[in-house]
Design an enzyme around this catalytic site. Structure first.
Site, PDB file in Angstrom:
ATOM      1  N   ALA A  24       0.811  -1.226   0.000  1.00 13.18           N
ATOM      2  CA  ALA A  24       0.000   0.000   0.000  1.00 13.18           C
ATOM      3  C   ALA A  24       0.844   1.277   0.000  1.00 13.18           C
ATOM      4  O   ALA A  24       0.323   2.369   0.150  1.00 13.18           O
ATOM      5  CB  ALA A  24      -0.951   0.004   1.202  1.00 13.18           C
ATOM      6  N   GLY A  25       2.151   1.127  -0.186  1.00  8.80           N
ATOM      7  CA  GLY A  25       3.014   2.311  -0.205  1.00  8.80           C
ATOM      8  C   GLY A  25       2.887   3.129  -1.475  1.00  8.80           C
ATOM      9  O   GLY A  25       3.197   4.319  -1.485  1.00  8.80           O
ATOM     10  N   ASP A  73       7.604  -7.752   4.998  1.00  8.04           N
ATOM     11  CA  ASP A  73       7.690  -8.433   3.711  1.00  8.04           C
ATOM     12  C   ASP A  73       6.624  -9.524   3.747  1.00  8.04           C
ATOM     13  O   ASP A  73       6.660 -10.385   4.640  1.00  8.04           O
ATOM     14  CB  ASP A  73       9.099  -9.034   3.571  1.00  8.04           C
ATOM     15  CG  ASP A  73       9.299  -9.761   2.258  1.00  8.04           C
ATOM     16  OD1 ASP A  73       8.292 -10.175   1.636  1.00  8.04           O
ATOM     17  OD2 ASP A  73      10.459  -9.931   1.858  1.00  8.04           O
ATOM     18  N   TYR A 165       5.603 -14.462 -13.239  1.00  9.10           N
ATOM     19  CA  TYR A 165       4.526 -13.550 -12.852  1.00  9.10           C
ATOM     20  C   TYR A 165       3.160 -14.127 -13.238  1.00  9.10           C
ATOM     21  O   TYR A 165       2.229 -14.156 -12.429  1.00  9.10           O
ATOM     22  CB  TYR A 165       4.766 -12.200 -13.534  1.00  9.10           C
ATOM     23  CG  TYR A 165       3.733 -11.149 -13.263  1.00  9.10           C
ATOM     24  CD1 TYR A 165       3.784 -10.378 -12.110  1.00  9.10           C
ATOM     25  CD2 TYR A 165       2.703 -10.897 -14.173  1.00  9.10           C
ATOM     26  CE1 TYR A 165       2.840  -9.390 -11.863  1.00  9.10           C
ATOM     27  CE2 TYR A 165       1.762  -9.915 -13.947  1.00  9.10           C
ATOM     28  CZ  TYR A 165       1.828  -9.165 -12.785  1.00  9.10           C
ATOM     29  OH  TYR A 165       0.886  -8.188 -12.554  1.00  9.10           O
ATOM     30  N   LYS A 169       0.073 -15.215 -10.856  1.00  8.72           N
ATOM     31  CA  LYS A 169      -1.241 -14.574 -10.922  1.00  8.72           C
ATOM     32  C   LYS A 169      -2.350 -15.580 -11.214  1.00  8.72           C
ATOM     33  O   LYS A 169      -3.478 -15.430 -10.740  1.00  8.72           O
ATOM     34  CB  LYS A 169      -1.221 -13.445 -11.961  1.00  8.72           C
ATOM     35  CG  LYS A 169      -0.343 -12.246 -11.563  1.00  8.72           C
ATOM     36  CD  LYS A 169      -0.693 -11.707 -10.183  1.00  8.72           C
ATOM     37  CE  LYS A 169      -0.245 -10.274  -9.966  1.00  8.72           C
ATOM     38  NZ  LYS A 169      -0.493  -9.809  -8.592  1.00  8.72           N
TER      39      LYS A 169
HETATM   40  N1  LIG Z   1       0.174  -1.744 -12.732  1.00  7.71           N
HETATM   41  C1  LIG Z   1      -0.341  -2.644 -13.568  1.00  7.71           C
HETATM   42  O1  LIG Z   1      -0.440  -2.427 -14.796  1.00  7.71           O
HETATM   43  C2  LIG Z   1      -0.864  -3.949 -13.030  1.00  7.71           C
HETATM   44  C3  LIG Z   1      -1.627  -4.770 -13.873  1.00  7.71           C
HETATM   45  C4  LIG Z   1      -2.101  -5.974 -13.382  1.00  7.71           C
HETATM   46  C5  LIG Z   1      -1.854  -6.362 -12.078  1.00  7.71           C
HETATM   47  N2  LIG Z   1      -1.102  -5.549 -11.284  1.00  7.71           N
HETATM   48  C6  LIG Z   1      -0.850  -6.012  -9.919  1.00  7.71           C
HETATM   49  O2  LIG Z   1      -1.320  -5.055  -9.001  1.00  7.71           O
HETATM   50  C7  LIG Z   1      -0.495  -5.041  -7.836  1.00  7.71           C
HETATM   51  C8  LIG Z   1       0.016  -3.642  -7.598  1.00  7.71           C
HETATM   52  O3  LIG Z   1       0.680  -3.210  -8.762  1.00  7.71           O
HETATM   53  P1  LIG Z   1       1.361  -1.767  -8.852  1.00  7.71           P
HETATM   54  O4  LIG Z   1       1.601  -1.517 -10.296  1.00  7.71           O
HETATM   55  O5  LIG Z   1       0.596  -0.815  -8.017  1.00  7.71           O
HETATM   56  O6  LIG Z   1       2.770  -2.115  -8.176  1.00  7.71           O
HETATM   57  P2  LIG Z   1       3.911  -1.123  -7.633  1.00  7.71           P
HETATM   58  O7  LIG Z   1       5.203  -1.794  -7.952  1.00  7.71           O
HETATM   59  O8  LIG Z   1       3.696   0.263  -8.095  1.00  7.71           O
HETATM   60  O9  LIG Z   1       3.680  -1.186  -6.045  1.00  7.71           O
HETATM   61  C9  LIG Z   1       3.825  -2.402  -5.367  1.00  7.71           C
HETATM   62  C10 LIG Z   1       4.006  -2.130  -3.899  1.00  7.71           C
HETATM   63  O10 LIG Z   1       4.158  -3.404  -3.261  1.00  7.71           O
HETATM   64  C11 LIG Z   1       5.255  -3.329  -2.374  1.00  7.71           C
HETATM   65  N3  LIG Z   1       5.841  -4.657  -2.234  1.00  7.71           N
HETATM   66  C12 LIG Z   1       6.475  -5.369  -3.187  1.00  7.71           C
HETATM   67  N4  LIG Z   1       6.896  -6.533  -2.692  1.00  7.71           N
HETATM   68  C13 LIG Z   1       6.514  -6.562  -1.389  1.00  7.71           C
HETATM   69  C14 LIG Z   1       6.654  -7.503  -0.342  1.00  7.71           C
HETATM   70  N5  LIG Z   1       7.328  -8.648  -0.533  1.00  7.71           N
HETATM   71  N6  LIG Z   1       6.113  -7.230   0.862  1.00  7.71           N
HETATM   72  C15 LIG Z   1       5.461  -6.072   1.072  1.00  7.71           C
HETATM   73  N7  LIG Z   1       5.314  -5.125   0.118  1.00  7.71           N
HETATM   74  C16 LIG Z   1       5.825  -5.375  -1.093  1.00  7.71           C
HETATM   75  C17 LIG Z   1       6.223  -2.341  -3.001  1.00  7.71           C
HETATM   76  O11 LIG Z   1       7.122  -1.785  -2.046  1.00  7.71           O
HETATM   77  C18 LIG Z   1       5.259  -1.312  -3.582  1.00  7.71           C
HETATM   78  O12 LIG Z   1       4.925  -0.313  -2.643  1.00  7.71           O
HETATM   79  C19 LIG Z   1       0.620  -6.058  -8.083  1.00  7.71           C
HETATM   80  O13 LIG Z   1       0.284  -7.288  -7.496  1.00  7.71           O
HETATM   81  C20 LIG Z   1       0.629  -6.163  -9.597  1.00  7.71           C
HETATM   82  O14 LIG Z   1       1.127  -7.393 -10.040  1.00  7.71           O
HETATM   83  C21 LIG Z   1      -0.612  -4.352 -11.719  1.00  7.71           C
END
Ligand SMILES: NC(=O)c1ccc[n+]([C@@H]2O[C@H](COP(=O)([O-])OP(=O)(O)OC[C@H]3O[C@@H](n4cnc5c(N)ncnc54)[C@H](O)[C@@H]3O)[C@@H](O)[C@H]2O)c1
Length: 258
Positions: A24-25, A73, A165, A169
């Site tokens: 959620a960061g 984590d 990945y 998923k």
């Molecule tokens: N952005 C896209 O286009 C997209 C599309 C489909 C699915 N998703 C999924 O949505 C979710 C969020 O994507 P996003 O683009 O916002 O990602 P992002 O990389 O912008 O943010 C992910 C956050 O998760 C945190 N994180 C990563 N590994 C962690 C761990 N082991 N423990 C705790 N925190 C952890 C990171 O520090 C970061 O704050 C992910 O699961 C991603 O696979 C994203």
């Protein structure tokens, strides 16, 4: 913080509810934490990045919401357990769990090592398992819980050069359906959201513009999603408006997946 902020005031949809959002960061997790807080929930803002977790939590408190930054984590079961205990001790319940934390390790299949697969699966899949285990018994005692797993449209259709990945998923979809069956009678609904291309910091930083433009061209709505639009779908599934929905996979792709 996302561009669109559809709600300015704290409303009542989740008043008295407590949510835990992982990753959620920033990005989708941040937008979801903020949206749930705007709807009245107290939110545990969990991230492995302390700085961004504190920033999201601070932003929620600044707008009058209740939140707690939790640094862990998700792949570390003991750390997740401690974070959940802390949230429960402070707010007394956990109604909503959003398993969102994740990352990608792209590469051609033959070039990737088993460690690469393990690293991705331990966050997306085992991370979700750890969080479901830590929150599940609390939700069972409450006879009420809503779990939303953030999968991906790639979990259904696959993608070249992202096999760890995509497998993670897809696994998350299987976990969603299994827990929906196993925990339905205990008052716990479990659903998955499958986002398409969403404009988050990671996508903006790492996706090649050429690839991004191609996806946008193939998307009937002709654009990528704002994180707030994925947060809206997650919030719907977490709400009482989705009271008869469990085991579902909600594709939020602007039509890309048609
Ligand atoms: N952005 C896209 O286009 C997209 C599309 C489909 C699915 N998703 C999924 O949505 C979710 C969020 O994507 P996003 O683009 O916002 O990602 P992002 O990389 O912008 O943010 C992910 C956050 O998760 C945190 N994180 C990563 N590994 C962690 C761990 N082991 N423990 C705790 N925190 C952890 C990171 O520090 C970061 O704050 C992910 O699961 C991603 O696979 C994203």
């Amino acid at each position: 913080m996302s561009r669109r902020q559809p709600y300015d005031a704290i409303s009542a949809l989740f008043t008295g509810k407590v949510a835990l959002v992982t990753g959620a960061g920033q990005g989708i997790g941040q937008a979801t934490a903020v949206r749930l807080a705007r709807e009245g929930a107290a939110v545990g803002v969990l991230d492995r990045n302390e700085r961004t977790a504190e920033a999201t939590s601070g932003a929620i408190q600044k707008m009058g919401g209740r939140s707690r930054a939790l640094v862990a984590d998700v792949a570390d079961a003991a750390a997740v357990s401690r974070a959940v205990e802390r949230l429960y001790a402070e707010f007394g319940r956990i109604d909503v769990l959003v398993n969102n934390a994740g990352f990608d390790r792209p590469g051609g299949f033959l070039k990737l090592e088993p460690d690469d697969f393990q690293a991705v699966w331990s966050v997306h899949l085992l991370g979700a398992v750890n969080c479901c285990k830590a929150c599940g018994s609390i939700m069972m005692d409450q006879q009420d819980g809503r779990i939303i797993n953030v999968s991906s449209i790639y979990g259904r259709v696959g993608s070249k050069g992202e096999s760890p990945y995509c497998a993670a998923k897809a696994g998350l979809i299987g976990l969603t359906k299994s827990l929906a069956r196993e925990w339905g009678a205990r008052g716990i609904r479990v659903n998955a959201v499958l986002p398409g291309l969403t404009d988050t910091p990671t996508i903006q930083e790492f996706m090649l513009p050429k690839y991004r433009d191609m996806i946008v061209r193939e998307t009937p709505l002709g654009r990528s999603a704002d994180p707030a639009e994925i947060a809206a779908a997650i919030t719907f599934l977490a709400s009482d408006d989705a009271s008869f929905i469990t085991g579902a996979t909600l594709e939020v792709t602007g039509g890309w997946s048609l």
